[in-house]
Design a protein around this motif. Structure first.
Motif: not given
Length: 400
Positions: A308, A332-333, A335-338, A348, A359
């Motif tokens: 992140g 740290y995310k 669209n659900d991608k780290r 992303a 996130d």
């Protein structure tokens, strides 16, 4: 009674007009423009964009400054603190000199009033062989009144430092001793507190046995509106800036109370005003030194994360501000991608289409979700600034 009120109002009107002949009144506008321009230049070099507006150094300070000035002016006039014209002249010059470097560090009352006190001690000798400034301005100096003013204004300084909010500090990037890029925040504010001082030679006469409480050798008094310059500048790298500001303000508040208590005692025991001055000067310098040393010894709060990106700044007026993302939180995310880099964040975000989801880890390490529509007019990084290589460094690498 009506006649007395009219006299006060007449003197107040004359005193308010005198503020326009004080160069300090115009200097503050020049000062805030120069400081803002310098900061914006640094923001563009480090982040590739202007982060805050030109006048952000004194933003949100006007109302509390005017209210503070009104309350203190009533108190000073009520107790009858009188200051000579020589004191006002030296204090104005000192504030201009100490702020020329644009960093506001020396605009603490400990320095502006403290050094004014010292200059006034030697003023009779300094002006002895000149014809420009009347020597009468420096014949009766209210040193105890200066010490009282110093204690009060230190308390005011502590109040303004404590008011600093998370979105009012200025982010910077720098290299650590290990050679990695880290971030810090600058607690930096400038304000002008309008104070009404009693001066000798007006038309107001004493109306009570105690008034004026601390006077000089005049039987009548006037009023002068003085634009008191108050500023501070501290760099925070080990925590969120408002938390550090609260700890710093507590120490300055205690110093101000101590200086004020000694000054009040000096009304009964002569000679304590100089002691109050020395405690204010060395005390404020020690507080600054300890704060700076402790910040350097602690680990940086704004640094690269394993997973992140920690938010070091929010550009006002962008989606990040609208979505209430806070400085110091970790994205740290996307669209659900780290994500592991600012480039990864941008990539992303591009895959999100018309909507995006973030996130975020808040101050307590708890996860919260932020989602919204993404518009073409929005900042390409949502207005988020991260700890990474400065923009100018990236440009140099790309050009190389």
């Amino acid at each position: 009674m009506v006649c007395l009120v009219e006299l006060w109002l007449q003197e107040l009107a004359r005193g308010a007009l005198k503020v326009f002949v004080n160069p300090l009144f115009y200097w503050i506008f020049i000062l805030v423009v120069l400081a803002g321009y310098q900061r914006i230049k640094n923001e563009r070099q480090q982040f590739g964009v202007k982060v805050f507006d030109l006048f952000s150094e004194w933003k949100y300070t006007w109302f509390p400054a005017i209210l503070t000035g009104l309350i203190l002016s009533i108190i000073f006039a009520g107790v009858g603190l009188v200051y000579s014209y020589g004191t006002i002249i030296v204090l104005s010059v000192m504030m201009i000199i100490l702020s020329i470097h644009l960093r506001f560090t020396l605009l603490s009352p400990s320095y502006t009033i403290g050094l004014t006190y010292i200059v006034l001690l030697f003023a009779p000798v300094i002006i002895k062989n000149q014809n420009y400034i009347p020597e009468s301005y420096f014949t009766d100096i209210n040193y105890l009144g200066l010490a009282l003013l110093l204690g009060v204004m230190l308390i005011v300084e502590a109040f303004f430092i404590r008011r600093v909010k998370r979105d009012e500090t200025f982010p910077r990037l720098l290299k650590s001793e290990r050679g990695i890029w880290i971030g810090e925040h600058q607690i930096k504010k400038l304000t002008m507190i309008p104070l009404i001082f009693l001066v000798p030679g007006g038309v107001i006469e004493s109306f009570a046995p105690y008034w004026p409480l601390i006077s000089i050798n005049d039987t009548t008094y006037g009023l002068v509106l003085f634009p008191f310059l108050l500023g501070f500048s501290h760099r925070v790298r080990a925590s969120i800036a408002p938390l550090a500001a609260k700890h710093l303000s507590k120490k300055i508040l205690l110093l101000g109370i101590l200086v004020l208590a000694i000054s009040v005692t000096g009304y009964y025991l002569k000679g304590l005003s100089l002691l109050a001055l020395l405690i204010a000067l060395f005390g404020r310098e020690f507080i600054t030194y300890r704060f700076r040393t402790q910040e350097k010894q602690k680990n940086a709060f704004f640094k690269p994360e394993e997973v992140g990106l920690r938010v070091i700044g929010i550009i006002p007026g962008t989606p990040a501000e609208r979505l209430d993302i806070q400085v110091g939180e970790v994205v740290y995310k996307v669209n659900d991608k780290r994500i592991y880099s600012s480039d990864g964040f941008y990539e992303a975000l591009q895959t999100s289409g018309a909507y995006f989801k973030l996130d975020i880890l808040d101050d307590n390490g708890e996860v919260r979700f932020v989602q919204s529509a993404f518009y073409e007019t929005d900042h390409y990084r949502l207005g988020l600034l991260f700890v990474e290589k400065p923009h100018r460094t990236k440009q140099a690498v790309n050009e190389g």
